[in-house]
Design an enzyme around this catalytic site. Structure first.
Site, PDB file in Angstrom:
ATOM      1  N   LYS A  67     -31.643 -21.910 -26.203  1.00  0.00           N
ATOM      2  CA  LYS A  67     -31.751 -22.088 -24.746  1.00  0.00           C
ATOM      3  C   LYS A  67     -31.520 -20.761 -24.023  1.00  0.00           C
ATOM      4  O   LYS A  67     -32.238 -20.421 -23.079  1.00  0.00           O
ATOM      5  CB  LYS A  67     -30.754 -23.137 -24.258  1.00  0.00           C
ATOM      6  N   SER A  86     -29.759 -26.050 -20.357  1.00  0.00           N
ATOM      7  CA  SER A  86     -28.603 -26.908 -20.608  1.00  0.00           C
ATOM      8  C   SER A  86     -27.326 -26.186 -20.202  1.00  0.00           C
ATOM      9  O   SER A  86     -27.267 -24.952 -20.205  1.00  0.00           O
ATOM     10  CB  SER A  86     -28.586 -27.199 -22.108  1.00  0.00           C
ATOM     11  N   TYR A  91     -28.454 -23.866 -31.423  1.00  0.00           N
ATOM     12  CA  TYR A  91     -29.136 -24.613 -30.347  1.00  0.00           C
ATOM     13  C   TYR A  91     -28.950 -23.886 -29.015  1.00  0.00           C
ATOM     14  O   TYR A  91     -29.904 -23.630 -28.277  1.00  0.00           O
ATOM     15  CB  TYR A  91     -28.587 -26.041 -30.255  1.00  0.00           C
TER      16      TYR A  91
HETATM   17  P1  NAD Z   1     -35.551 -35.936 -26.884  1.00  0.00           P
HETATM   18  O1  NAD Z   1     -35.339 -35.544 -28.295  1.00  0.00           O
HETATM   19  O2  NAD Z   1     -35.418 -37.365 -26.548  1.00  0.00           O
HETATM   20  O3  NAD Z   1     -36.975 -35.416 -26.378  1.00  0.00           O
HETATM   21  C1  NAD Z   1     -37.555 -34.234 -26.863  1.00  0.00           C
HETATM   22  C2  NAD Z   1     -38.964 -34.579 -27.296  1.00  0.00           C
HETATM   23  O4  NAD Z   1     -39.605 -33.383 -27.772  1.00  0.00           O
HETATM   24  C3  NAD Z   1     -38.997 -35.593 -28.432  1.00  0.00           C
HETATM   25  O5  NAD Z   1     -39.841 -36.669 -28.059  1.00  0.00           O
HETATM   26  C4  NAD Z   1     -39.573 -34.815 -29.615  1.00  0.00           C
HETATM   27  O6  NAD Z   1     -40.357 -35.635 -30.461  1.00  0.00           O
HETATM   28  C5  NAD Z   1     -40.374 -33.722 -28.918  1.00  0.00           C
HETATM   29  N1  NAD Z   1     -40.555 -32.486 -29.676  1.00  0.00           N
HETATM   30  C6  NAD Z   1     -39.610 -31.744 -30.285  1.00  0.00           C
HETATM   31  N2  NAD Z   1     -40.154 -30.655 -30.861  1.00  0.00           N
HETATM   32  C7  NAD Z   1     -41.487 -30.707 -30.590  1.00  0.00           C
HETATM   33  C8  NAD Z   1     -42.582 -29.860 -30.914  1.00  0.00           C
HETATM   34  N3  NAD Z   1     -42.439 -28.756 -31.634  1.00  0.00           N
HETATM   35  N4  NAD Z   1     -43.810 -30.212 -30.478  1.00  0.00           N
HETATM   36  C9  NAD Z   1     -43.986 -31.348 -29.744  1.00  0.00           C
HETATM   37  N5  NAD Z   1     -42.985 -32.182 -29.421  1.00  0.00           N
HETATM   38  C10 NAD Z   1     -41.742 -31.862 -29.843  1.00  0.00           C
HETATM   39  O7  NAD Z   1     -34.543 -35.062 -25.999  1.00  0.00           O
HETATM   40  P2  NAD Z   1     -34.166 -35.180 -24.466  1.00  0.00           P
HETATM   41  O8  NAD Z   1     -32.760 -35.632 -24.392  1.00  0.00           O
HETATM   42  O9  NAD Z   1     -35.207 -35.892 -23.731  1.00  0.00           O
HETATM   43  O10 NAD Z   1     -34.151 -33.630 -24.079  1.00  0.00           O
HETATM   44  C11 NAD Z   1     -35.285 -32.992 -23.520  1.00  0.00           C
HETATM   45  C12 NAD Z   1     -34.963 -31.519 -23.338  1.00  0.00           C
HETATM   46  O11 NAD Z   1     -33.792 -31.387 -22.540  1.00  0.00           O
HETATM   47  C13 NAD Z   1     -34.679 -30.776 -24.633  1.00  0.00           C
HETATM   48  O12 NAD Z   1     -35.251 -29.483 -24.544  1.00  0.00           O
HETATM   49  C14 NAD Z   1     -33.158 -30.680 -24.664  1.00  0.00           C
HETATM   50  O13 NAD Z   1     -32.711 -29.549 -25.381  1.00  0.00           O
HETATM   51  C15 NAD Z   1     -32.851 -30.551 -23.178  1.00  0.00           C
HETATM   52  N6  NAD Z   1     -31.492 -31.022 -22.855  1.00  0.00           N
HETATM   53  C16 NAD Z   1     -31.111 -32.280 -23.191  1.00  0.00           C
HETATM   54  C17 NAD Z   1     -29.803 -32.699 -22.924  1.00  0.00           C
HETATM   55  C18 NAD Z   1     -29.334 -34.068 -23.330  1.00  0.00           C
HETATM   56  O14 NAD Z   1     -28.119 -34.268 -23.433  1.00  0.00           O
HETATM   57  N7  NAD Z   1     -30.206 -35.050 -23.539  1.00  0.00           N
HETATM   58  C19 NAD Z   1     -28.900 -31.841 -22.275  1.00  0.00           C
HETATM   59  C20 NAD Z   1     -29.351 -30.557 -21.900  1.00  0.00           C
HETATM   60  C21 NAD Z   1     -30.654 -30.166 -22.201  1.00  0.00           C
HETATM   61  N1  UFG Z   2     -17.046 -37.540 -27.496  1.00  0.00           N
HETATM   62  C1  UFG Z   2     -16.190 -38.412 -28.122  1.00  0.00           C
HETATM   63  N2  UFG Z   2     -16.695 -39.216 -29.102  1.00  0.00           N
HETATM   64  C2  UFG Z   2     -18.003 -39.200 -29.475  1.00  0.00           C
HETATM   65  C3  UFG Z   2     -18.882 -38.293 -28.818  1.00  0.00           C
HETATM   66  C4  UFG Z   2     -18.361 -37.477 -27.833  1.00  0.00           C
HETATM   67  O1  UFG Z   2     -15.004 -38.451 -27.826  1.00  0.00           O
HETATM   68  O2  UFG Z   2     -18.402 -39.947 -30.374  1.00  0.00           O
HETATM   69  C5  UFG Z   2     -16.508 -36.681 -26.434  1.00  0.00           C
HETATM   70  C6  UFG Z   2     -16.699 -35.205 -26.740  1.00  0.00           C
HETATM   71  O3  UFG Z   2     -15.632 -34.704 -27.483  1.00  0.00           O
HETATM   72  C7  UFG Z   2     -16.812 -34.611 -25.339  1.00  0.00           C
HETATM   73  C8  UFG Z   2     -17.452 -35.741 -24.504  1.00  0.00           C
HETATM   74  O4  UFG Z   2     -17.244 -36.931 -25.251  1.00  0.00           O
HETATM   75  O5  UFG Z   2     -15.533 -34.371 -24.835  1.00  0.00           O
HETATM   76  C9  UFG Z   2     -18.934 -35.544 -24.279  1.00  0.00           C
HETATM   77  O6  UFG Z   2     -19.554 -35.303 -25.537  1.00  0.00           O
HETATM   78  P1  UFG Z   2     -21.147 -35.234 -25.712  1.00  0.00           P
HETATM   79  O7  UFG Z   2     -21.432 -34.911 -27.132  1.00  0.00           O
HETATM   80  O8  UFG Z   2     -21.764 -36.455 -25.145  1.00  0.00           O
HETATM   81  O9  UFG Z   2     -21.552 -34.040 -24.742  1.00  0.00           O
HETATM   82  P2  UFG Z   2     -21.160 -32.499 -24.801  1.00  0.00           P
HETATM   83  O10 UFG Z   2     -20.846 -32.118 -23.395  1.00  0.00           O
HETATM   84  O11 UFG Z   2     -20.130 -32.216 -25.807  1.00  0.00           O
HETATM   85  O12 UFG Z   2     -22.511 -31.863 -25.331  1.00  0.00           O
HETATM   86  C10 UFG Z   2     -23.693 -31.988 -24.561  1.00  0.00           C
HETATM   87  C11 UFG Z   2     -24.932 -31.955 -25.445  1.00  0.00           C
HETATM   88  C12 UFG Z   2     -25.076 -30.618 -26.107  1.00  0.00           C
HETATM   89  C13 UFG Z   2     -25.031 -29.530 -25.102  1.00  0.00           C
HETATM   90  C14 UFG Z   2     -23.784 -29.660 -24.293  1.00  0.00           C
HETATM   91  C15 UFG Z   2     -23.782 -28.649 -23.211  1.00  0.00           C
HETATM   92  O13 UFG Z   2     -24.828 -32.931 -26.448  1.00  0.00           O
HETATM   93  O14 UFG Z   2     -26.346 -30.578 -26.718  1.00  0.00           O
HETATM   94  O15 UFG Z   2     -23.735 -30.953 -23.666  1.00  0.00           O
HETATM   95  O16 UFG Z   2     -25.007 -28.775 -22.540  1.00  0.00           O
HETATM   96  F1  UFG Z   2     -25.021 -28.332 -25.738  1.00  0.00           F
END
Ligand code: NAD
Ligand code: UFG
Length: 353
Positions: free
Chosen positions: A163, A135, A159
């Site tokens: 990562k 991430s 978190y």
């Molecule tokens: P998500 O929560 O929708 O998907 C993650 C899945 O992993 C879920 O279905 C959950 O049930 C499963 N899971 C969690 N712990 C588990 C375990 N111990 N054993 C088996 N299954 C398990 O999240 P996502 O948005 O699809 O994200 C996927 C990956 O990408 C994550 O590692 C997240 O940290 C990373 N990521 C997501 C974002 C984002 O904004 N969505 C940004 C950067 C990185």
């Molecule tokens: N924001 C709002 N209102 C909301 C939610 C978000 O104004 O209700 C703003 C935040 O302040 C930020 C932007 O929208 O400026 C994006 O916010 P997000 O929470 O959607 O995304 P972030 O970039 O802050 O965080 C995301 C993931 C984190 C991860 C981070 C860096 O949620 O898990 O990117 O990878 F750590």
């Protein structure tokens, strides 16, 4: 890859989740055989059923689902003893920053122990190709933008630390045994949904992230969007992020897999997956209003602690080395997000709160 025509088997951990479902669908379409392991902690099996529907009867025969937890050796043994995997795409993990601050042990236990177990089983069964979900969180508060893969990394919360540790652990494992090939994909801000509107993001409880929150306001489940910070030194005072369509992200995983299969000396390497373009909160709101025809009422609030002013990716490395580049802009992201939201106002549930 060799000349054998055998279908490749890919294990997708967390494949029932947001990014997982979209990636699994693309994998099936590309002709891979896919096994999902997911404990459904943050997802539902209905999402996997919908992936099957979208893939159609022929391709969905190539999809298996195991309800299982990466922290359980029994669950992993069951999965690995059944199929010889060619590679693993590892999405499974917990991802809510605020929750990780409140429950660090849960995050360290789930994300670290789950991943270490997975490496143990991959080693035991001789599968040494891994694509790992990292991430932008590993860039901390970037001092410079765009973010480049060789920046010094830092974590801002538990978190982020999971990562960061897992990136370092991956490289240590690869260094000790050069047979490993590991790609670390650093996602920027994934949004949007599959164009069918059948699969999409369905967070439990009140969403933390911008787009799912906007979506809930648009369908009438929340009254207004809190805009966190209107005094940033940006064009309209709101913070800037690099939003990327989840289908582009899914395709980035296919590109990464192909790279792993073709490059025996890839080592352990990180790639940004973003568009390289920054969009402010207010620009995103306005694009969503245009796509949905809905007015999003706003409440202007103080900055959210820990938020960076401006984050976006340099995408050159993925473009050059993976041959991948994001295709979609924010109009398509908002169009597809709204299509999913309007067809599924309660996500995968038929009703609720
Ligand atoms: P998500 O929560 O929708 O998907 C993650 C899945 O992993 C879920 O279905 C959950 O049930 C499963 N899971 C969690 N712990 C588990 C375990 N111990 N054993 C088996 N299954 C398990 O999240 P996502 O948005 O699809 O994200 C996927 C990956 O990408 C994550 O590692 C997240 O940290 C990373 N990521 C997501 C974002 C984002 O904004 N969505 C940004 C950067 C990185
Ligand atoms: N924001 C709002 N209102 C909301 C939610 C978000 O104004 O209700 C703003 C935040 O302040 C930020 C932007 O929208 O400026 C994006 O916010 P997000 O929470 O959607 O995304 P972030 O970039 O802050 O965080 C995301 C993931 C984190 C991860 C981070 C860096 O949620 O898990 O990117 O990878 F750590």
């Amino acid at each position: 890859m060799g000349s054998e025509a055998r279908i490749q088997n890919i294990l997708v951990t967390g494949g029932a989740g947001f990014i997982g479902t979209h990636t699994v669908l693309q994998l099936l379409k590309e002709g891979f055989r896919v096994t999902i392991i997911d404990n459904l902690d943050n997802s539902v099996e209905e999402a996997v059923d919908r992936v099957r529907d979208l893939a159609g009867p022929d391709l969905s025969r190539n999809l298996r689902f195991h309800l299982g937890d990466l922290r359980s050796n029994d669950d992993l043994e069951r999965v690995f003893s059944e199929t010889r995997f060619d590679a693993v795409i590892h999405f499974a993990g917990l991802k809510a920053v605020g929750e990780s601050v409140a429950k660090p042990l849960l995050y360290y236990s789930n994300n670290l122990i789950g991943t270490l177990n997975l490496y143990e089983f991959m080693t035991k069964y001789g599968c040494k190709k891994m694509v790992f979900s990292s991430s932008t969180t590993v860039y901390g508060q970037p001092e410079k933008i765009p973010c480049v893969e060789d920046f010094e990394l830092k974590a801002m919360n538990p978190y982020g630390r999971t990562k960061l540790f897992l990136e370092e652990i991956a490289c240590d494992i690869q260094k000790a045994d050069p047979e490993w090939r590991i790609i670390l994909l650093r996602y920027f801000n994934p949004v949007g949904a599959h164009e069918s509107g059948l699969i999409g993001e369905d967070p439990k409880g009140i969403p933390n992230n911008l787009m799912p929150y906007i979506q809930r306001v648009a369908v009438g489940r929340l009254p207004e969007l809190n805009v966190y910070g209107i005094d940033y030194p940006t064009k309209d005072g709101t913070a800037i992020r690099d939003y990327i369509h989840v289908m582009d992200l899914a395709d980035g995983h296919i590109a990464a897999l192909q790279k792993l299969f073709l490059t025996d000396d890839i080592g352990c390497v990180a790639y940004n997956l973003g568009t390289g373009r920054g969009t402010s909160v207010l620009e995103m709101v306005s694009a969503f209003e245009k796509a949905s025809g809905k007015k999003i009422p706003l409440k202007l609030c103080p900055r959210r602690p820990g938020d960076a002013t401006e984050v976006y990716a340099l995408t050159e490395k993925a473009e050059k080395e993976l041959g991948w580049r994001a295709k979609y802009g924010i109009e398509e992201m908002c169009r597809d997000q709204w299509n999913w939201a309007s067809k599924n106002p309660y996500g995968y549930k038929t009703q609720g709160t």
